[in-house]
Motif scaffolding. Structure first.
Motif, PDB file in Angstrom:
ATOM      1  N   GLU A 197      69.518  22.460  63.032  1.00 48.40           N
ATOM      2  CA  GLU A 197      70.450  23.579  62.059  1.00 48.40           C
ATOM      3  C   GLU A 197      70.939  23.066  61.202  1.00 48.40           C
ATOM      4  O   GLU A 197      71.525  23.179  59.981  1.00 48.40           O
ATOM      5  CB  GLU A 197      71.837  23.876  63.224  1.00 48.40           C
ATOM      6  CG  GLU A 197      71.987  24.419  64.330  1.00 48.40           C
ATOM      7  CD  GLU A 197      70.610  23.915  65.558  1.00 48.40           C
ATOM      8  OE1 GLU A 197      70.955  23.301  65.695  1.00 48.40           O
ATOM      9  OE2 GLU A 197      70.387  24.374  66.498  1.00 48.40           O
ATOM     10  N   ALA A 198      71.759  21.933  61.339  1.00 45.62           N
ATOM     11  CA  ALA A 198      72.102  20.434  60.027  1.00 45.62           C
ATOM     12  C   ALA A 198      71.416  20.157  59.039  1.00 45.62           C
ATOM     13  O   ALA A 198      71.275  20.959  57.240  1.00 45.62           O
ATOM     14  CB  ALA A 198      72.313  19.021  59.972  1.00 45.62           C
ATOM     15  N   ILE A 199      69.918  20.309  59.214  1.00 45.21           N
ATOM     16  CA  ILE A 199      68.546  20.879  58.793  1.00 45.21           C
ATOM     17  C   ILE A 199      68.385  21.591  57.341  1.00 45.21           C
ATOM     18  O   ILE A 199      68.393  21.903  55.703  1.00 45.21           O
ATOM     19  CB  ILE A 199      67.593  20.110  59.123  1.00 45.21           C
ATOM     20  CG1 ILE A 199      67.383  18.786  59.351  1.00 45.21           C
ATOM     21  CG2 ILE A 199      66.039  20.129  58.089  1.00 45.21           C
ATOM     22  CD1 ILE A 199      66.464  18.631  60.463  1.00 45.21           C
ATOM     23  N   THR A 200      69.109  22.523  58.718  1.00 40.94           N
ATOM     24  CA  THR A 200      68.270  24.497  57.747  1.00 40.94           C
ATOM     25  C   THR A 200      69.895  24.541  57.253  1.00 40.94           C
ATOM     26  O   THR A 200      69.223  24.867  55.980  1.00 40.94           O
ATOM     27  CB  THR A 200      68.044  24.807  58.834  1.00 40.94           C
ATOM     28  OG1 THR A 200      67.358  24.921  59.701  1.00 40.94           O
ATOM     29  CG2 THR A 200      68.113  26.458  58.031  1.00 40.94           C
ATOM     30  N   ASP A 201      70.151  24.094  57.348  1.00 43.45           N
ATOM     31  CA  ASP A 201      72.162  24.474  56.382  1.00 43.45           C
ATOM     32  C   ASP A 201      72.017  23.486  55.039  1.00 43.45           C
ATOM     33  O   ASP A 201      72.734  24.404  54.028  1.00 43.45           O
ATOM     34  CB  ASP A 201      73.390  24.173  57.311  1.00 43.45           C
ATOM     35  CG  ASP A 201      73.869  24.979  58.206  1.00 43.45           C
ATOM     36  OD1 ASP A 201      73.186  26.588  58.212  1.00 43.45           O
ATOM     37  OD2 ASP A 201      74.528  24.891  58.783  1.00 43.45           O
ATOM     38  N   LEU A 202      71.500  22.182  55.387  1.00 46.44           N
ATOM     39  CA  LEU A 202      71.281  22.216  53.429  1.00 46.44           C
ATOM     40  C   LEU A 202      70.627  21.743  52.956  1.00 46.44           C
ATOM     41  O   LEU A 202      70.947  22.139  51.696  1.00 46.44           O
ATOM     42  CB  LEU A 202      71.643  19.982  54.619  1.00 46.44           C
ATOM     43  CG  LEU A 202      71.726  19.331  53.067  1.00 46.44           C
ATOM     44  CD1 LEU A 202      72.725  18.560  53.263  1.00 46.44           C
ATOM     45  CD2 LEU A 202      70.581  18.565  53.225  1.00 46.44           C
ATOM     46  N   LEU A 203      69.337  22.808  53.972  1.00 47.42           N
ATOM     47  CA  LEU A 203      68.278  22.579  52.237  1.00 47.42           C
ATOM     48  C   LEU A 203      68.702  24.237  52.399  1.00 47.42           C
ATOM     49  O   LEU A 203      68.138  24.430  51.049  1.00 47.42           O
ATOM     50  CB  LEU A 203      66.746  22.718  53.252  1.00 47.42           C
ATOM     51  CG  LEU A 203      66.700  21.821  53.818  1.00 47.42           C
ATOM     52  CD1 LEU A 203      64.795  21.973  54.373  1.00 47.42           C
ATOM     53  CD2 LEU A 203      66.145  20.414  52.707  1.00 47.42           C
ATOM     54  N   GLU A 204      69.458  25.028  52.882  1.00 47.31           N
ATOM     55  CA  GLU A 204      69.769  26.722  51.986  1.00 47.31           C
ATOM     56  C   GLU A 204      70.734  25.938  51.632  1.00 47.31           C
ATOM     57  O   GLU A 204      71.023  26.307  49.556  1.00 47.31           O
ATOM     58  CB  GLU A 204      70.515  26.776  53.030  1.00 47.31           C
ATOM     59  CG  GLU A 204      71.382  28.531  53.030  1.00 47.31           C
ATOM     60  CD  GLU A 204      69.854  29.966  52.796  1.00 47.31           C
ATOM     61  OE1 GLU A 204      69.152  29.288  53.425  1.00 47.31           O
ATOM     62  OE2 GLU A 204      70.170  30.395  51.928  1.00 47.31           O
ATOM     63  N   LEU A 205      71.812  25.378  51.093  1.00 46.60           N
ATOM     64  CA  LEU A 205      72.583  25.550  50.445  1.00 46.60           C
ATOM     65  C   LEU A 205      72.601  24.183  49.130  1.00 46.60           C
ATOM     66  O   LEU A 205      72.260  24.701  48.141  1.00 46.60           O
ATOM     67  CB  LEU A 205      73.823  24.014  51.020  1.00 46.60           C
ATOM     68  CG  LEU A 205      75.533  25.011  50.272  1.00 46.60           C
ATOM     69  CD1 LEU A 205      75.531  25.849  49.399  1.00 46.60           C
ATOM     70  CD2 LEU A 205      76.147  23.175  50.489  1.00 46.60           C
ATOM     71  N   ASN A 206      71.996  23.463  48.756  1.00 44.20           N
ATOM     72  CA  ASN A 206      71.292  22.610  48.249  1.00 44.20           C
ATOM     73  C   ASN A 206      70.137  22.965  47.337  1.00 44.20           C
ATOM     74  O   ASN A 206      69.763  22.766  46.378  1.00 44.20           O
ATOM     75  CB  ASN A 206      71.259  21.339  48.580  1.00 44.20           C
ATOM     76  CG  ASN A 206      72.343  20.380  48.982  1.00 44.20           C
ATOM     77  OD1 ASN A 206      73.459  21.056  49.147  1.00 44.20           O
ATOM     78  ND2 ASN A 206      71.816  19.369  49.681  1.00 44.20           N
ATOM     79  N   LEU A 207      69.390  24.036  48.402  1.00 39.64           N
ATOM     80  CA  LEU A 207      67.983  23.782  47.136  1.00 39.64           C
ATOM     81  C   LEU A 207      67.853  25.483  47.381  1.00 39.64           C
ATOM     82  O   LEU A 207      67.535  26.204  46.129  1.00 39.64           O
ATOM     83  CB  LEU A 207      66.911  23.179  47.691  1.00 39.64           C
ATOM     84  CG  LEU A 207      65.460  23.828  47.648  1.00 39.64           C
ATOM     85  CD1 LEU A 207      65.454  23.236  45.756  1.00 39.64           C
ATOM     86  CD2 LEU A 207      64.558  22.989  48.680  1.00 39.64           C
ATOM     87  N   ASN A 208      68.121  26.300  48.365  1.00 36.33           N
ATOM     88  CA  ASN A 208      67.645  27.645  48.472  1.00 36.33           C
ATOM     89  C   ASN A 208      69.134  28.860  47.635  1.00 36.33           C
ATOM     90  O   ASN A 208      68.554  29.700  46.564  1.00 36.33           O
ATOM     91  CB  ASN A 208      67.645  28.857  50.003  1.00 36.33           C
ATOM     92  CG  ASN A 208      67.097  29.676  49.514  1.00 36.33           C
ATOM     93  OD1 ASN A 208      66.041  30.628  48.983  1.00 36.33           O
ATOM     94  ND2 ASN A 208      68.007  30.803  50.650  1.00 36.33           N
ATOM     95  N   VAL A 209      70.311  28.203  47.756  1.00 39.00           N
ATOM     96  CA  VAL A 209      71.153  28.670  47.254  1.00 39.00           C
ATOM     97  C   VAL A 209      70.513  28.665  45.284  1.00 39.00           C
ATOM     98  O   VAL A 209      71.587  29.635  44.307  1.00 39.00           O
ATOM     99  CB  VAL A 209      72.713  27.826  47.841  1.00 39.00           C
ATOM    100  CG1 VAL A 209      73.764  28.574  46.693  1.00 39.00           C
ATOM    101  CG2 VAL A 209      73.092  28.629  48.727  1.00 39.00           C
ATOM    102  N   PRO A 210      70.797  27.551  44.886  1.00 39.66           N
ATOM    103  CA  PRO A 210      70.535  27.455  42.969  1.00 39.66           C
ATOM    104  C   PRO A 210      69.493  28.244  42.792  1.00 39.66           C
ATOM    105  O   PRO A 210      69.327  29.034  41.918  1.00 39.66           O
ATOM    106  CB  PRO A 210      70.618  26.269  43.225  1.00 39.66           C
ATOM    107  CG  PRO A 210      70.660  25.161  44.248  1.00 39.66           C
ATOM    108  CD  PRO A 210      70.852  25.957  45.716  1.00 39.66           C
ATOM    109  N   ILE A 211      68.314  28.725  43.687  1.00 38.61           N
ATOM    110  CA  ILE A 211      67.542  29.285  42.716  1.00 38.61           C
ATOM    111  C   ILE A 211      67.300  30.707  43.316  1.00 38.61           C
ATOM    112  O   ILE A 211      67.071  32.102  42.184  1.00 38.61           O
ATOM    113  CB  ILE A 211      66.086  28.523  44.325  1.00 38.61           C
ATOM    114  CG1 ILE A 211      65.330  27.187  43.552  1.00 38.61           C
ATOM    115  CG2 ILE A 211      65.021  29.800  43.729  1.00 38.61           C
ATOM    116  CD1 ILE A 211      64.232  27.053  45.198  1.00 38.61           C
TER     117      ILE A 211
END
Ligand SMILES: NC(=O)c1ccc[n+]([C@@H]2O[C@H](COP(=O)([O-])OP(=O)(O)OC[C@H]3O[C@@H](n4cnc5c(N)ncnc54)[C@H](OP(=O)(O)O)[C@@H]3O)[C@@H](O)[C@H]2O)c1
Length: 282
Positions: free
Chosen positions: A102-116
């Motif tokens: 979950e921590a991996i998914t959350d971090l990738l979501e916030l740091n990468l998917n959100v800005p895109i």
């Protein structure tokens, strides 16, 4: 680019770098739309900004939620946003096998998917503006992979690639794309353990005011090219790109010490709560 009269959407406005950016952008005459999850913090910051022609605004949103990003984009279209600063982010200092799924998914979501995704939603309004920009806050760890930061580095390497491709994609429009990579910076993103590691290993940590000042200067001077902030990190990033085996060798010598900080039992406890702000070395 002239900042006076521009409307800037700033994510992560309540954080260490975001707060300094908001203060300095408003000082330069920009109208701010401050985004974060805590209304009180945003309102207090908003009240402390230098007044400009149009009132600054606060918008509460959890950027991991697509519906909240879409609602934000509608408001930004009405407010005719000129500059999007993708600054919200979280850190994770962990050996990979100690990180939860979950921590991996959350971090990738916030740091990468959100800005895109936010950039995709705002491009239609940005393209209507005479001068516009997308500014992505990356990290030195988006150019240098470092033990304990495999997931964070993955997110920031990804953000760097996104920024580079988008800059080339938008080269025949009035939308500039900047990717700025601070080195370790003194904010809540870095836990005491990361600060202790940086101090023990002689890693410099910048003040968030310095990062904000540098970004504001670069916008004003139309310096849009990607850059790692600070020496020797900028040099290390260059060496790593040209001769990664050399960087492998020098980091290998420090591995046991780094592991000692990453695998400390207090750090493990903190992680169980999900994505923690466990920071950044460089
Ligand atoms: N500090 C460093 O050493 C360092 C070095 C290089 C790059 N950076 C990068 O600089 C940027 C800012 O970091 P910082 O050091 O200022 O961190 P920070 O003080 O921890 O601030 C993080 C910000 O992100 C926001 N945020 C977190 N989750 C969110 C969500 N789901 N929705 C909306 N906003 C959310 C937080 O707002 P709320 O919690 O109020 O919602 C907060 O404003 C990040 O992208 C980071 O990767 C930091």
């Amino acid at each position: 680019m002239q900042l006076a009269g521009k409307t800037v959407l700033l994510t992560g406005a309540s954080g260490g770098i975001g707060r300094c950016l908001a203060l300095q952008l408003a000082q330069a005459g920009a109208r701010l739309i401050l985004v974060g999850r805590g209304l009180k913090t945003l309102e207090a910051l908003c009240a402390s900004l230098a007044p400009v022609d149009q009132p600054h605004r606060t918008l509460v949103a959890d950027l991991r939620q697509q519906s909240e990003r879409e609602a934000l984009a509608v408001i930004c279209s009405d407010l005719q946003v000129d500059i999007l600063i993708n600054n919200a982010g979280a850190g994770e200092f962990n050996w990979l096998e100690d990180s939860s799924s979950e921590a991996i998914t959350d971090l990738l979501e916030l740091n990468l998917n959100v800005p895109i995704q936010l950039t995709r939603l705002l491009l239609p309004v940005l393209k209507t503006r005479p001068e516009a920009a997308v500014i992505n806050i990356g990290s030195a760890l988006g150019s240098i992979g470092y033990p304990g930061y495999s997931v964070y580095s993955a997110s920031k390497f990804g953000l760097r690639g996104f920024s580079e491709a988008l800059r080339r994609e938008l080269a025949d429009t009035a939308v500039q794309v900047m990717h700025l990579s601070p080195r370790a910076t003194r904010t809540a993103l870095n836990s005491n353990r990361v600060v202790a590691m940086n101090e023990a290993m002689g890693v410099a940590m910048d003040a968030p005011e310095y990062v904000a000042r540098t970004l504001v200067e670069r916008i004003r001077e139309d310096r849009w090219s990607a850059q790692v902030l600070g020496w020797p990190e900028r040099f290390y990033a260059w060496v790593n790109a040209c001769a990664p085996a050399m960087t492998d060798g020098s980091i290998r010598k420090q591995l046991a010490r780094i592991r000692g900080f990453a695998q400390n039992s207090d750090n493990r406890q903190g992680r169980k709560a999900g994505v923690s702000h466990t920071g950044e070395a460089s």
